[in-house]
Design an enzyme around this catalytic site. Structure first.
Site: not given
Length: 297
Positions: A241, A271, A144
């Protein structure tokens, strides 16, 4: 021992952006090096602190081993004890390779005040880990926000960063999300000085993000021009996601100047990408890059 899984069972599609031996070759290889999956990842590395003059001390755990080493860069407000971090360390241990995981300043066991942290300060954290703790060439695995920071690290330390693996890479992420707000909503955030952003990953159901954090983050955006990263890049992304769209990884792949780039999309992953099949894909990708780097050395 986990066996190699045929490509069609993975539920992912790989898009290659350059001529190189990719994951199809990886999956066809002898399963002898497949990772051992234990009921729980038993981490035996001890907690240490990197002392930095005039900067918060960083908590980290370092597994000594062969080069290239692997550094896990966590996501926004995530610490070094997440599923992916522990699994990657366990995998590196099984191969005898070095591994470092750490907490950003203001997060986990590291010193610092979260409200005073910025993307720029966390970028410095990553560079401190590379400069002061890592020995020899490194593969960076960024999750991320960590995927955004790994790109910055590769730009800043090209002689030491030899490959990148992004997991749900959130390049420019918070800035992009903020810019998608209505004009009225953005003005309200500016007036209040804080953005209350809904998130299912927060215990409160929201993140409280300072407006100053967003403005500072704008200085580190990368998706507006070619990204001067020349090492091999692997971008893994879940198509479910709902935080960072998988198209972001496609943008990154298009903008990095490296020609050795793969985008791997998992149809049913979200995600966090922390289910068993996700973790397998991550460690197999690390394994593939270690082999690739050894072959090209």
């Amino acid at each position: 021992m986990a066996a190699r899984v045929p490509c069609w069972n993975w539920g992912w599609a790989a898009v290659s952006f350059g001529p190189h031996r990719g994951l199809s070759a990886l999956l066809a290889r002898n399963p002898g090096r497949a990772p051992r999956w234990l009921p729980a990842c038993r981490q035996k590395t001890s907690l240490s602190f990197l002392n930095r003059p005039d900067l918060p001390n960083l908590a980290y755990k370092k597994l000594k081993g062969k080069s290239p080493g692997v550094i896990f860069i966590p996501g926004y407000l995530s610490n070094m004890n997440g599923t992916k971090a522990l699994a990657i360390e366990e995998f590196c241990k099984s191969l005898g390779h070095a591994c470092i995981r750490f907490d950003y300043s203001g997060v986990g066991n590291s010193d610092g005040i979260l409200e005073e942290c910025t993307v720029g300060k966390w970028r410095k954290d990553v560079l401190s880990i590379i400069d002061d703790l890592a020995d020899g060439p490194q593969i960076l695995v960024g999750s991320s926000l960590g995927g955004w920071l790994m790109l910055h690290a590769a730009i800043a330390r090209p002689e030491k960063v030899v490959a990148l693996i992004g997991v749900g890479t959130s390049a420019d992420g918070l800035v992009t999300q903020f810019n998608q707000l209505s004009v009225e909503a953005k003005k309200e955030v500016e007036m209040k000085g804080q953005w209350v952003m809904p998130s299912k990953y927060s215990e409160e159901g929201v993140y409280h993000i300072q407006y100053s954090f967003i403005k500072e983050a704008e200085r580190h955006c990368l998706l507006h021009s070619p990204i001067p990263v020349t090492c091999p890049v692997r971008l893994l992304h879940g198509m479910k996601d709902d935080i960072v769209p998988w198209h972001t990884s496609m943008q990154v792949a298009d903008l990095v100047v490296s020609t050795d780039v793969d985008v791997i999309l998992r149809k049913d992953s979200d995600h966090r990408m922390k289910e068993k099949a996700d973790i397998q894909l991550i460690v197999y990708t690390i394994d593939d890059l270690i082999d690739k780097l050894a072959t090209s050395a």
